[in-house]
Every structure is written in C-alpha cells, then in structure tokens.
Design a protein around this motif. Structure first.
Motif, PDB file in Angstrom:
ATOM      1  N   SER A   1       4.662 -49.074  25.015  1.00 41.75           N
ATOM      2  CA  SER A   1       3.226 -48.901  24.839  1.00 41.75           C
ATOM      3  C   SER A   1       2.677 -50.040  23.998  1.00 41.75           C
ATOM      4  O   SER A   1       3.407 -50.722  23.279  1.00 41.75           O
TER       5      SER A   1
ATOM      6  N   ASN B   1       5.130 -51.323  21.051  1.00 43.07           N
ATOM      7  CA  ASN B   1       6.385 -50.584  20.934  1.00 43.07           C
ATOM      8  C   ASN B   1       7.206 -50.863  22.179  1.00 43.07           C
ATOM      9  O   ASN B   1       6.731 -50.643  23.297  1.00 43.07           O
TER      10      ASN B   1
ATOM     11  N   ASP C   1       8.998 -51.723  16.822  1.00 46.63           N
ATOM     12  CA  ASP C   1       7.549 -51.856  16.697  1.00 46.63           C
ATOM     13  C   ASP C   1       7.228 -53.267  16.205  1.00 46.63           C
ATOM     14  O   ASP C   1       7.851 -53.763  15.271  1.00 46.63           O
TER      15      ASP C   1
ATOM     16  N   ARG D   1      -4.025 -46.024  22.393  1.00 47.84           N
ATOM     17  CA  ARG D   1      -2.741 -46.497  22.871  1.00 47.84           C
ATOM     18  C   ARG D   1      -2.733 -46.439  24.393  1.00 47.84           C
ATOM     19  O   ARG D   1      -3.296 -45.519  24.987  1.00 47.84           O
TER      20      ARG D   1
ATOM     21  N   ARG E   1       0.094 -46.755  27.583  1.00 48.40           N
ATOM     22  CA  ARG E   1       1.521 -46.762  27.882  1.00 48.40           C
ATOM     23  C   ARG E   1       1.810 -47.584  29.138  1.00 48.40           C
ATOM     24  O   ARG E   1       0.892 -48.022  29.824  1.00 48.40           O
TER      25      ARG E   1
ATOM     26  N   GLY F   1      -0.959 -50.657  21.493  1.00 40.98           N
ATOM     27  CA  GLY F   1      -2.057 -49.883  20.934  1.00 40.98           C
ATOM     28  C   GLY F   1      -2.768 -50.598  19.809  1.00 40.98           C
ATOM     29  O   GLY F   1      -2.408 -51.709  19.424  1.00 40.98           O
TER      30      GLY F   1
ATOM     31  N   THR G   1      -3.398 -43.226  28.635  1.00 44.66           N
ATOM     32  CA  THR G   1      -3.987 -43.608  27.352  1.00 44.66           C
ATOM     33  C   THR G   1      -4.184 -42.379  26.472  1.00 44.66           C
ATOM     34  O   THR G   1      -4.274 -41.246  26.958  1.00 44.66           O
TER      35      THR G   1
ATOM     36  N   LEU H   1      -3.633 -44.307  14.147  1.00 39.71           N
ATOM     37  CA  LEU H   1      -3.734 -44.700  15.548  1.00 39.71           C
ATOM     38  C   LEU H   1      -5.176 -44.571  16.009  1.00 39.71           C
ATOM     39  O   LEU H   1      -5.814 -43.548  15.783  1.00 39.71           O
TER      40      LEU H   1
ATOM     41  N   TYR I   1      -4.289 -49.806  15.919  1.00 40.18           N
ATOM     42  CA  TYR I   1      -4.330 -48.968  14.734  1.00 40.18           C
ATOM     43  C   TYR I   1      -5.362 -49.561  13.790  1.00 40.18           C
ATOM     44  O   TYR I   1      -5.716 -50.735  13.910  1.00 40.18           O
TER      45      TYR I   1
ATOM     46  N   CYS J   1      -3.005 -54.725  16.064  1.00 41.79           N
ATOM     47  CA  CYS J   1      -2.406 -54.571  17.383  1.00 41.79           C
ATOM     48  C   CYS J   1      -0.939 -54.183  17.214  1.00 41.79           C
ATOM     49  O   CYS J   1      -0.239 -54.733  16.352  1.00 41.79           O
ATOM     50  N   ASN J   2      -0.494 -53.252  18.026  1.00 40.86           N
ATOM     51  CA  ASN J   2       0.892 -52.775  17.964  1.00 40.86           C
ATOM     52  C   ASN J   2       1.534 -52.823  19.337  1.00 40.86           C
ATOM     53  O   ASN J   2       0.891 -52.529  20.348  1.00 40.86           O
TER      54      ASN J   2
END
Length: 120
Positions: free
Chosen positions: A33, A98, A108, A50, A52, A35, A57, A47, A37, A95-96
C-alpha cells in the motif's frame, strides 16, 4: 533503497484546495500500500488516506468526502487531492509506502514530509 519525496504543500485559506504529490524512486520487491499520514503540532501521526495494490482505499473519518487519494503506477506517483480544507487539516503530511524488500520482509518507508497550513 526506496526514496519518497513529497511536494505540493503550502498555505491556503479555509475552503481552499491543495494537491500533494509523492514521487517514488528506488527498487522494491512489492508494494502492499501507499498512503498519506499527517502530524499536527503536539499530536501523534495519523493515517489520512491509503491506497492498496488492488486499488481499494480507506480514509480517516475526518477527511471522507473531501480528500481523494490516487496513484499513477507508470510514473511511480501517489497523489492526495484535498478539497474544502479546514484549519484542523493543518500539519506535516508524510508519504508512506508499505512493501516487501528483496528479502521479502515487510517494511515501511517514509518521506520527509510537506507542511500544510490552513488559515481560518
């Protein structure tokens, strides 16, 4: 090594809009995913939205109907369209990603963040 670079933050009046962008570089075995934050002063990181790998979403309740997350796989980009911004949306947006590294371990990754300030 994965790198994430955010852009698009700034100062906006309440009711205005901003579009955040996140550019991904570097190799990764698989993405679970991506996402967005945010962290407001004195608060924990939370969060916002997100997306996937199957394009499903989810959003924080506070932003539903106002924010939209999307991605462009060909360009390795993720976006966050933010409409009808409120002062409580103020914070640093991160921005993240995973995903799984070459050892298939879940990891992460984080960008440096971009500041969003909404004035009343």
């Amino acid at each position: 090594q994965v790198q994430l670079v955010e852009s698009g933050g700034g100062l906006v009046q309440a009711g205005g809009s901003l579009r955040l962008s996140c550019a991904r570089s570097g190799s990764i075995f698989g993405i679970t995913s991506m996402g967005w934050y945010r962290q407001a002063p004195g608060k924990q990181r939370e969060l916002v939205a997100r997306i996937r790998s199957d394009d499903s979403t989810n959003y924080a309740e506070s932003v539903k109907g106002r924010f939209t997350i999307s991605r462009d796989n060909a360009q390795n980009m993720v976006y966050l369209q933010m409409n009808n911004l409120k002062p409580e949306d103020t914070g640093i947006y991160y921005c993240n990603l995973n995903g799984r590294d070459r050892n298939l371990l879940s990891r992460d990754y984080w960008g440096q963040g971009t500041q969003v300030t909404v004035s009343s």
